[in-house]
Design an enzyme around this catalytic site. Structure first.
Site, PDB file in Angstrom:
ATOM      1  N   ARG A 166       0.819  -1.207   0.000  1.00 37.74           N
ATOM      2  CA  ARG A 166       0.000   0.000   0.000  1.00 37.74           C
ATOM      3  C   ARG A 166       0.856   1.262   0.000  1.00 37.74           C
ATOM      4  O   ARG A 166       0.481   2.287   0.564  1.00 37.74           O
ATOM      5  CB  ARG A 166      -0.968  -0.004   1.189  1.00 37.74           C
ATOM      6  CG  ARG A 166      -1.927  -1.198   1.204  1.00 37.74           C
ATOM      7  CD  ARG A 166      -2.837  -1.220  -0.016  1.00 37.74           C
ATOM      8  NE  ARG A 166      -3.672  -2.409  -0.043  1.00 37.74           N
ATOM      9  CZ  ARG A 166      -3.443  -3.480  -0.800  1.00 37.74           C
ATOM     10  NH1 ARG A 166      -2.396  -3.514  -1.613  1.00 37.74           N
ATOM     11  NH2 ARG A 166      -4.251  -4.511  -0.770  1.00 37.74           N
ATOM     12  N   SER A 216     -11.638  -1.388   2.508  1.00 33.17           N
ATOM     13  CA  SER A 216     -10.989  -2.106   3.602  1.00 33.17           C
ATOM     14  C   SER A 216     -10.218  -1.098   4.454  1.00 33.17           C
ATOM     15  O   SER A 216      -9.319  -0.418   3.965  1.00 33.17           O
ATOM     16  CB  SER A 216     -10.045  -3.165   3.025  1.00 33.17           C
ATOM     17  OG  SER A 216      -9.451  -3.917   4.049  1.00 33.17           O
ATOM     18  N   GLU A 286      -5.348   1.380   6.458  1.00 29.06           N
ATOM     19  CA  GLU A 286      -5.069   1.370   5.024  1.00 29.06           C
ATOM     20  C   GLU A 286      -5.650   2.631   4.393  1.00 29.06           C
ATOM     21  O   GLU A 286      -5.070   3.210   3.474  1.00 29.06           O
ATOM     22  CB  GLU A 286      -5.667   0.126   4.381  1.00 29.06           C
ATOM     23  CG  GLU A 286      -5.475   0.035   2.893  1.00 29.06           C
ATOM     24  CD  GLU A 286      -5.973  -1.280   2.323  1.00 29.06           C
ATOM     25  OE1 GLU A 286      -6.610  -1.247   1.254  1.00 29.06           O
ATOM     26  OE2 GLU A 286      -5.732  -2.334   2.939  1.00 29.06           O
TER      27      GLU A 286
END
Length: 293
Positions: A166, A216, A286
Site C-alpha cells: 500500500r 478495507s 489502510e
C-alpha cells in the site's frame, strides 16, 4: 470563479464527490478537463501558495469534517484509455480501474482481473499500490507519467515507482500522477471473463456494497486478518454517529445514516483501541485520514 476559463468552486462540500459520502468543505475545488487545464490549475495553486490535494474518486479515504485547505483537484475527467502495443494499455489517472480492467478484457489481455470490482481510479491504484484477490498494481504497472508542481511532465520507470505494501513513491515526492502503463499477458476472452466474474462474485457476497464505505479500513497485521480480529472483538455493528462497523464484513465501515468524516475517524480509533486491549495488536489504517478536525 474562473481562472483562464477554468471553473473553480469556492467553499465546496467534499461529501458529494467522496465514496464515503462524507467530508467537510474544500476552500477551492476544480475538475480539470484535460492535461492543459491541470497544468493551469497547478500553476494557479503555486502562484497563490495554496496546499494541493489531488484525487480520483476519493475512495480509500476519510476527509474530516473541518475539510481541506487549499485547492482540491478531482481528475475524473482525465479518463482516456488506449492500447499502445500488443501487451500494454495506457490509462489516464482519472480512469476507473473497473473500466480499464474491462478494456483489458476487450483486448484479451490478462493481469487486471483483480481490479474488475475495485471502485477506484488508476491514479489512486498507483498511489496506494492497490490490490485484491492475489493481484496488485505493482505486478502490472510498468511506467507512470506524472506532473511536478512546476508543471513539468516526468516519466517514472518501473524501478523508480517505489512500490511496497500500500505504498508508492508518489506518497512522498509530491508529483501528480497523470497516466500509467499496464503491461499484461495475452490470454483469451473466456478465461479472463471467468476470473473477473469469480472475483466480482466474491466481492458482492462478502462486502457491504449497499452502503457508502471507505473500503478495507486496515492493513493486514502480520500473521492475522484485521476483519477476524474486529469480529472476535464483537465490534460488528458498533457505531459512532452515522457510521458503523459492517455487519457483513468486519473489515469495512459503512455510512448508514448521514455519517461524517469525524464519525469514521472516531470509529476507527474505537476499533484500534479495543483490538489493542484484547490482542496487543496495533491495527494500522489502510485508508488515508486527512483534513482538519
Amino acid at each position: 470563479m474562473q481562472v483562464n476559463g477554468i471553473e473553480i468552486l469556492e467553499k465546496q462540500p467534499i461529501a458529494p464527490y467522496a465514496y464515503t459520502q462524507a467530508g467537510g468543505e474544500a476552500d477551492y475545488l476544480a475538475i480539470p478537463k484535460n492535461l492543459a487545464e491541470l497544468k493551469e490549475l497547478l500553476a494557479w495553486a503555486k502562484d497563490k501558495q495554496l496546499d494541493l490535494h489531488v484525487f480520483g474518486r476519493l475512495s480509500n479515504l476519510v476527509v474530516r469534517d473541518g475539510g481541506l485547505r487549499g485547492l482540491v483537484l478531482i481528475l475524473s475527467e482525465l479518463k482516456e484509455v488506449q492500447k499502445v502495443d500488443e501487451q500494454t494499455i495506457r490509462a489516464q489517472a482519472g480512469a476507473d480501474l473497473i473500466w480499464v480492467a474491462n478494456q483489458a478484457l476487450k483486448y484479451e489481455l490478462s493481469g487486471l482481473e483483480w481490479g474488475a470490482g475495485i471502485p477506484g481510479t488508476v491514479g489512486g491504484a498507483v498511489f496506494m499500490n492497490a490490490g485484491a484477490y492475489g493481484g496488485q498494481t505493482d505486478m502490472v504497472v510498468s511506467a507512470v507519467e506524472a506532473l511536478t508542481k512546476d508543471g513539468q511532465l516526468r516519466h517514472f520507470d518501473r524501478d523508480e515507482l517505489g512500490f511496497g505494501y500500500r505504498q508508492s513513491v508518489f506518497q512522498e515526492n509530491g508529483t501528480v500522477i497523470v497516466s500509467a502503463d499496464f503491461t499484461l499477458q495475452a490470454s483469451n476472452h473466456q478465461a479472463i471473463q471467468e476470473l473477473m466474474d469469480e472475483n466480482n462474485y466474491r466481492r458482492a457476497s462478502k462486502q457491504p456494497l449497499n452502503y457508502p464505505s471507505n473500503g478495507s479500513v486496515f492493513k493486514r497485521p502480520v500473521g492475522h486478518f484485521a476483519g477476524k480480529l474486529i469480529m472476535d472483538a464483537d465490534l460488528q455493528g458498533h457505531r459512532e454517529g452515522g457510521v458503523e462497523v459492517s455487519r457483513k464484513h468486519a473489515g469495512f465501515m459503512v455510512n448508514i445514516d448521514h455519517g461524517t468524516g469525524n464519525d469514521y475517524e472516531d470509529l476507527i480509533h474505537d476499533v484500534q483501541k479495543r483490538v489493542k486491549e484484547l490482542n496487543d495488536i496495533d491495527l494500522e489504517t489502510e485508508v488515508r485520514i486527512i483534513g482538519e478536525r
